[in-house]
Enzyme design. Structure first.
Site, mmCIF file in Angstrom:
data_model
loop_
_atom_site.group_PDB
_atom_site.id
_atom_site.type_symbol
_atom_site.label_atom_id
_atom_site.label_comp_id
_atom_site.label_asym_id
_atom_site.label_seq_id
_atom_site.Cartn_x
_atom_site.Cartn_y
_atom_site.Cartn_z
ATOM 1 N N ASP A 585 8.804 -121.310 -3.488
ATOM 2 C CA ASP A 585 7.830 -120.226 -3.365
ATOM 3 C C ASP A 585 6.375 -120.670 -3.574
ATOM 4 O O ASP A 585 5.741 -121.156 -2.660
ATOM 5 C CB ASP A 585 8.203 -119.091 -4.321
ATOM 6 C CG ASP A 585 9.514 -118.428 -3.935
ATOM 7 O OD1 ASP A 585 10.276 -119.034 -3.172
ATOM 8 O OD2 ASP A 585 9.789 -117.305 -4.390
ATOM 9 N N GLU A 809 16.512 -115.579 -15.425
ATOM 10 C CA GLU A 809 16.116 -116.264 -14.194
ATOM 11 C C GLU A 809 15.394 -117.568 -14.482
ATOM 12 O O GLU A 809 15.601 -118.580 -13.805
ATOM 13 C CB GLU A 809 15.212 -115.333 -13.384
ATOM 14 C CG GLU A 809 14.778 -115.898 -12.050
ATOM 15 C CD GLU A 809 13.872 -114.942 -11.291
ATOM 16 O OE1 GLU A 809 13.635 -115.176 -10.091
ATOM 17 O OE2 GLU A 809 13.378 -113.952 -11.902
#
Length: 839
Positions: A585, A809
């Site tokens: 990302d 996460e």
């Protein structure tokens, strides 16, 4: 001057000449003949010019049409899975499952048109108005921690859910038999979170069944809104029956006083179930046990009544939604039994209904079998890990298996028009309807399939149950389009689609994703199990097509270089345009995106893929493919090629290459917010100074020779706390980087800019373990770093799990705190393999 204007002015002149010639006789006719001749020649010349142009335009249109069509055409290679592999006839033990990961508890069949079941609950009287109805896993609903204590991925699971003062335990077990997937039973237990609670809350459980219009449901109602049972029939399930037994105290058999309400309507659509129930919780009822004062509660209608009749007196063809509300004072247990007609006829009836003491025995037997199998598979106790670490490992595995879903639907695809940026001018098209059996990263935030996550998921699943991995890989390879592309994010079906922002619904056929599915393939090859090899033989044509597409479509500006297509444009609001296809990302790349870029991580993924597929082709005797792939693998194995493309002498590390400057920052501007400001030095073609995970990829994927002169410098930056080392694992970006911890825009906090991620730390552990076993100048150091990094990673994940009840996460590199979404029992479950030292 416009063409039309010339035509308008030219017409009278020609007309005047013709009239004048007519009055003079012959010369006018000769002039006319000459004009005709000239016109004929001019027309011929025009035709000669126009024909190639028309053919070119026609050819361009046909080519664009062809590319657009291929983008949404399934690949012609034979499927990797057997025909009807999801049907009860071929895989009866996998037909039913907890394949709805986005709900707290529910089951469905592996079918394009499934029969679905689910659970909702609400605590009555705790808030004014409609009570909080729990159904789908949400980040901000206040429920938690929750997760599977045990789940074997097949026939048994036990989950604990904390909801304020309540503790729910949901359990299921399946019993094989018949031709339609067998029987199964649920037990839901609701208890106060704290012992000794004086005021026991009143709780409503809502058990529901949903059909798509093809199954027949026939409810049999008893007294006071209680359903005796629900009979049904479908082509896939044959005859079946649901029975909701009377609530009891936990561990007891005596019925407990309960109130019943029921609602029956046409299926409003799966995303609307919660709202439909909320909208019909509009009547007050009294819960009146003997010898106690009554309690008021909000309930569904008190009697069975079809709520949505069409002109024919039946539903509108979209299926049925039947829900039973049971309201009881805690503590209590409720059991739901599903019985297959063919299983009952085949002998299960003689075994007795799977309820009460029989259900208790089955649950305990499966729990003990899970514990024994877990230790046999991962050997954590034998390796000396603590009971707390063993419990973490069991929860990591169970959460991953309990997050496996079955999806069916059509995605949206933007074709690859082979000219970057041109895809924006083409409308997306629907991909053919496809099924997908896959684990998901997060039940609450990402309850759908992600391509690069799935390779990491299957590293864990494959150790536990190789057949589940065959099923998952086979389904993913079934998504291959005619070019060999697989969309990186799969949004299939209404329930998945409703949870995805519109900008992420469309998948671009020019964009790749790391080929992590090859990681479990490599592990299968290493193990050499004949059953694995049999699956890989069926899967090879599709694996080969997928890798070939990646290698060709992501080729870089110079031979043997590679570039991720699909970087964000250099917008004035972005500090560094993202590279979503890479999976990393916002990891910093070249400051000014261009076609001159060379991406190190992609080069390494292609190099690894070539090695794995060459080995697989040779193992399978695919000589032609082995020769083709062997040339590429040999070229990418040459360390001088890697050096030439990606070694940055001025930085002393491997790096991306592109049009770059470090002189970029976000600055606040009145009425504009944060905008990107580019200073000096101006961008130029150079190696990108962004020390972090990307820099380590030649090490992470074990591409370097143990005697490589580049291995030492990589270990140096890995082990340096000023750069990547932290007490909690390796940082994604060096603390010394100007991008460390920086937002990418006003509304986009840092993601891969310092946080600790388990998937890359697992790769690092595997690499350090690998080099620690190979003779070379860095063997001892690699082994030492492996031991220290493993202790840091496992220790922090355990502490955060004990503190919060969740796997996260990502983890903060400064204090170890869990960040991002939770539960994240996708690749964070790799902590189990790290504990087992299984790489």
């Amino acid at each position: 001057m416009a063409r039309g204007e010339r035509r308008r002015r030219g017409a009278p002149i020609d007309g005047a000449r013709t009239a004048e010639g007519a009055t003079r006789g012959g010369p006018a006719r000769r002039e006319s003949r000459v004009g005709v001749a000239r016109g004929t020649v001019g027309g011929a010349v025009l035709a000669i010019v126009a024909l190639p142009l028309a053919l070119t335009l026609s050819g361009s249109w046909l080519l664009a049409w062809h590319r657009a069509r291929r983008a949404v055409t399934l690949h012609s290679a034979p499927p990797a899975l057997l025909p009807d592999s999801s049907s009860p006839a071929v895989a009866p033990d996998l037909f039913w499952g907890t394949y709805r990961p986005h709900v707290y508890f529910g089951m469905k069949t592996r079918s394009p048109q499934p029969l679905l079941t689910g659970l909702m609950w609400a605590q009555q009287g705790t808030t004014p108005g409609t009570p909080k109805l729990r159904h789908t896993c949400e980040q901000g609903d206040g429920v938690g921690p929750y997760g599977w204590e045990f789940h074997d991925g097949l026939s048994f699971g036990r989950q604990h859910i904390q909801d304020g003062a309540l503790r729910l335990t949901t359990e299921f077990v399946k019993r094989p038999g018949g031709q339609h997937g067998g029987d199964w039973s649920w037990r839901v237990t609701v208890e106060p979170q704290a012992s000794g609670t004086s005021a026991l809350p009143l709780v409503s459980l809502f058990f529901y069944v949903v059909t798509d219009g093809k199954e027949v449901l026939v409810p049999e109602v008893g007294a006071k809104g209680q359903l005796k049972f629900i009979s049904g029939h479908s082509s896939e399930l044959g005859d079946f029956r649901f029975t909701l037994l009377a609530p009891t105290s936990p561990g007891d058999t005596a019925p407990k006083y309960s109130s019943y309400n029921v609602f029956w309507s046409s299926n409003p659509g799966l995303p609307l179930l919660t709202e439909m129930v909320k909208s019909h919780l509009n009547s007050w009822f009294q819960h009146r046990p003997p010898r106690t004062s009554p309690d008021r509660y909000l309930g569904l209608p008190g009697s069975l009544k079809w709520e949505d009749r069409g002109p024919s007196g039946q539903g509108q063809g979209q299926g049925q939604f039947l829900i039973q509300q049971v309201t009881v004072k805690v503590p209590f247990s409720v059991e739901l039994v599903f019985e297959s007609g063919s299983a009952q006829a085949g002998g299960n009836q003689a075994l007795g209904q799977l309820a009460g003491s029989l259900l208790t025995q089955a649950l305990e037997s499966h729990a003990e079998a899970f514990r024994e199998r877990f230790e046999k598979t991962f050997q954590l106790q034998k390796k000396g890990l603590s009971p707390e670490e063993q419990a973490l490992g069991q929860a990591a595995l169970s959460g991953l298996l309990g997050g496996i879903g079955y999806f069916y639907g059509q995605g949206l695809v933007l074709p690859d028009m082979k000219v970057e940026g041109s895809e924006q001018k083409v409308a997306p098209a629907l991909f053919p309807p496809v099924p997908l059996f896959t684990a998901v990263p997060s039940r609450s935030f990402f309850p759908r399939g992600f391509l690069w996550d799935e390779g990491f998921h299957q590293l864990v699943v494959q150790r536990w149950d190789p057949r589940l991995t065959w099923e998952a890989l086979g389904h993913w390879l079934g998504l291959l389009n005619a070019d060999g592309w697989i969309g990186r994010e799969q949004v299939l079906g209404d329930e998945a689609r409703v949870r995805v922002p519109p900008e992420f619904l469309v998948q671009r056929a020019a964009h790749a994703n790391p080929p992590t599915l090859l990681l479990p393939v490599a592990h299968m090859l290493k193990g050499g199990d004949p059953a694995d090899l049999a699956f890989l033989r069926r899967a090879f044509p599709r694996l080969h097509a997928w890798f070939s597409w990646l290698h060709q479509s992501q080729a870089g500006p110079v031979p043997l270089s590679y570039r991720w297509r699909g970087r964000d444009p250099a917008l004035p609001t972005l500090l560094n345009p993202k590279t979503l296809p890479s999976g990393l990302d916002d990891y910093p790349r070249a400051s000014h995106p261009s076609t001159t870029e060379r991406h190190l991580d992609l080069w390494c993924w292609v190099a690894l893929g070539a090695r794995v597929l060459v080995q697989l082709a040779e193992q399978l005797g695919e000589s032609e493919a082995a020769a083709e792939l062997g040339q590429l693998a040999a070229s990418l194995r040459a360390e001088e090629i890697l050096d030439e493309l990606h070694w940055a002498p001025e930085l002393g590390i491997f790096a991306d290459f592109g049009n770059h400057t470090k002189a970029v920052q976000l600055k606040s501007r009145p009425s504009q917010g944060l905008v990107r400001v580019v200073g000096r030095p101006h961008p130029r073609l150079q190696y990108v100074d962004a020390l972090g995970y990307v820099s380590l990829f030649p090490l992470l994927l074990r591409l370097l020779d143990p005697h490589s002169s580049r291995l030492g410098p990589l270990l140096d930056v890995l082990a340096d706390s000023r750069h990547l080392w932290s007490p909690f694992g390796l940082r994604s970006l060096a603390a010394s980087s100007p991008f460390y911890g920086q937002r990418n825009s006003e509304h986009d906090p840092p993601y891969w800019r310092g946080a600790v991620w388990l998937n890359v730390n697992y790769l690092a552990l595997g690499a350090l373990h690998h080099y620690g076993l190979l003779e070379g100048p860095h063997q001892a150091r690699a082994a030492k770093l492996h031991s220290e990094l493993r202790a840091n990673v496992v220790g922090n994940v355990l502490r955060q799990y004990q503190a919060t009840g969740f796997l996260w996460e990502q983890y903060n590199d400064r204090d170890g705190r869990g960040m991002g979404c939770r539960p994240f029992q996708g690749w964070t479950s790799l902590v189990l393999l790290a504990m087992a030292e299984d790489y």
